[in-house]
Design a protein around this motif. Structure first.
Motif, PDB file in Angstrom:
ATOM      1  N   TYR A  40       0.761  -1.092   0.080  1.00 18.62           N
ATOM      2  CA  TYR A  40      -0.074   0.126   0.005  1.00 18.62           C
ATOM      3  C   TYR A  40       0.908   1.241   0.137  1.00 18.62           C
ATOM      4  N   PHE A  41       1.953   1.124   0.590  1.00 20.07           N
ATOM      5  CA  PHE A  41       2.873   2.212   0.751  1.00 20.07           C
ATOM      6  C   PHE A  41       4.389   1.830   0.892  1.00 20.07           C
ATOM      7  N   ASP A  42       5.252   2.297   0.454  1.00 19.89           N
ATOM      8  CA  ASP A  42       6.712   2.252   0.520  1.00 19.89           C
ATOM      9  C   ASP A  42       7.375   3.472  -0.067  1.00 19.89           C
ATOM     10  N   GLY A  43       7.725   3.852   1.297  1.00 18.89           N
ATOM     11  CA  GLY A  43       8.689   5.372   0.842  1.00 18.89           C
ATOM     12  C   GLY A  43       8.878   6.194   1.815  1.00 18.89           C
ATOM     13  N   VAL A  44       9.197   7.432   1.897  1.00 20.06           N
ATOM     14  CA  VAL A  44       9.550   8.538   2.772  1.00 20.06           C
ATOM     15  C   VAL A  44       8.304   9.225   3.542  1.00 20.06           C
ATOM     16  N   ALA A  45       8.422   9.054   4.851  1.00 24.03           N
ATOM     17  CA  ALA A  45       6.978   9.690   5.402  1.00 24.03           C
ATOM     18  C   ALA A  45       7.378  10.475   6.560  1.00 24.03           C
ATOM     19  N   ALA A  46       6.468  11.594   6.830  1.00 24.88           N
ATOM     20  CA  ALA A  46       6.567  12.816   7.773  1.00 24.88           C
ATOM     21  C   ALA A  46       5.930  12.343   9.074  1.00 24.88           C
ATOM     22  N   SER A  47       4.904  11.625   8.965  1.00 24.60           N
ATOM     23  CA  SER A  47       4.276  11.056  10.047  1.00 24.60           C
ATOM     24  C   SER A  47       3.241  10.022   9.581  1.00 24.60           C
ATOM     25  N   ILE A  48       2.823   9.144  10.659  1.00 23.25           N
ATOM     26  CA  ILE A  48       1.844   7.989  10.558  1.00 23.25           C
ATOM     27  C   ILE A  48       1.038   7.900  11.781  1.00 23.25           C
ATOM     28  N   SER A  49      -0.497   8.128  11.464  1.00 22.01           N
ATOM     29  CA  SER A  49      -1.496   8.002  12.525  1.00 22.01           C
ATOM     30  C   SER A  49      -2.212   6.654  12.218  1.00 22.01           C
ATOM     31  N   ALA A  50      -2.601   5.944  13.377  1.00 24.39           N
ATOM     32  CA  ALA A  50      -3.429   4.821  13.411  1.00 24.39           C
ATOM     33  C   ALA A  50      -4.053   4.712  14.982  1.00 24.39           C
ATOM     34  N   ILE A  51      -4.847   3.715  15.061  1.00 25.52           N
ATOM     35  CA  ILE A  51      -5.299   3.412  16.416  1.00 25.52           C
ATOM     36  C   ILE A  51      -5.228   1.936  16.863  1.00 25.52           C
ATOM     37  N   LEU A  75      -5.570   4.140   8.444  1.00 26.92           N
ATOM     38  CA  LEU A  75      -4.201   4.473   8.771  1.00 26.92           C
ATOM     39  C   LEU A  75      -3.672   5.554   7.536  1.00 26.92           C
ATOM     40  N   ILE A  76      -3.082   6.484   8.353  1.00 26.57           N
ATOM     41  CA  ILE A  76      -2.875   7.806   7.301  1.00 26.57           C
ATOM     42  C   ILE A  76      -1.165   7.923   7.595  1.00 26.57           C
ATOM     43  N   VAL A  77      -0.727   8.037   6.155  1.00 28.10           N
ATOM     44  CA  VAL A  77       0.833   8.193   6.058  1.00 28.10           C
ATOM     45  C   VAL A  77       0.826   9.594   5.345  1.00 28.10           C
ATOM     46  N   ARG A  78       1.370  10.432   6.075  1.00 31.34           N
ATOM     47  CA  ARG A  78       1.648  11.750   5.842  1.00 31.34           C
ATOM     48  C   ARG A  78       2.953  11.879   5.091  1.00 31.34           C
ATOM     49  N   GLN A  79       3.143  12.383   3.787  1.00 29.92           N
ATOM     50  CA  GLN A  79       4.362  12.451   3.354  1.00 29.92           C
ATOM     51  C   GLN A  79       4.900  13.939   3.238  1.00 29.92           C
ATOM     52  N   THR A  80       6.311  14.233   2.934  1.00 29.13           N
ATOM     53  CA  THR A  80       6.951  15.348   3.293  1.00 29.13           C
ATOM     54  C   THR A  80       6.319  16.565   2.530  1.00 29.13           C
ATOM     55  N   ASN A  81       5.967  16.281   1.318  1.00 25.94           N
ATOM     56  CA  ASN A  81       5.252  16.986   0.369  1.00 25.94           C
ATOM     57  C   ASN A  81       3.850  17.458   0.795  1.00 25.94           C
ATOM     58  N   GLY A  82       3.357  16.994   1.904  1.00 27.45           N
ATOM     59  CA  GLY A  82       2.005  17.349   2.363  1.00 27.45           C
ATOM     60  C   GLY A  82       0.918  16.445   1.945  1.00 27.45           C
ATOM     61  N   ASN A  83       1.223  15.514   1.036  1.00 32.08           N
ATOM     62  CA  ASN A  83       0.119  14.464   0.589  1.00 32.08           C
ATOM     63  C   ASN A  83      -0.186  13.421   1.634  1.00 32.08           C
ATOM     64  N   GLU A  84      -1.380  12.929   1.600  1.00 34.37           N
ATOM     65  CA  GLU A  84      -1.792  11.915   2.636  1.00 34.37           C
ATOM     66  C   GLU A  84      -2.091  10.770   1.966  1.00 34.37           C
ATOM     67  N   GLN A  85      -1.846   9.706   2.485  1.00 36.47           N
ATOM     68  CA  GLN A  85      -2.434   8.291   1.756  1.00 36.47           C
ATOM     69  C   GLN A  85      -3.194   7.695   2.828  1.00 36.47           C
TER      70      GLN A  85
END
Length: 107
Positions: A40-51, A75-85
């Motif tokens: 689902y995601f494989d890369g650089v992230a600024a933060s990750i949110s989950a429960i 599950l939210i992966v925030r990238q350094t460019n501001g995008n969220e997945q």
């Protein structure tokens, strides 16, 4: 040479200028979110949110090492460019160690 504060001890630690966990002076971490047959995601992230069982939480660069079971959530992966997945999960396992976050789904 930059400094950061160690989350577990509160001490300030020097970080070398060639520290690979920072890009453009912003701390980052590598994240991989995958199931047995899909990444689902494989890369650089600024933060990750989950429960997890204790509630919502965030993972930031230089987070203390830990492992947790995840509850159903987005599950939210925030990238350094501001995008969220966002990845809708029904549960999983998250392992955080040395600016590496691995989330195993469907296990």
């Amino acid at each position: 040479m930059a400094e950061r504060q160690n989350a577990s001890t509160g001490e300030f630690v020097k970080i070398s200028d060639d520290d690979s966990s920072t890009i453009s002076d912003k701390p980052t971490m590598h994240a991989k979110v995958y199931a047995p047959f899909k990444v689902y995601f494989d890369g650089v992230a600024a933060s990750i949110s989950a429960i997890n069982i204790t509630g919502p939480f965030d993972i930031l660069p230089h987070h203390h090492n830990f492992i947790t079971l995840l509850d159903s959530c987005d599950l939210i992966v925030r990238q350094t460019n501001g995008n969220e997945q966002k990845v809708r999960i029904s549960g999983g396992v998250m392992h955080v160690k040395q600016d590496q976050v691995i989330v195993f789904l469907d296990v």
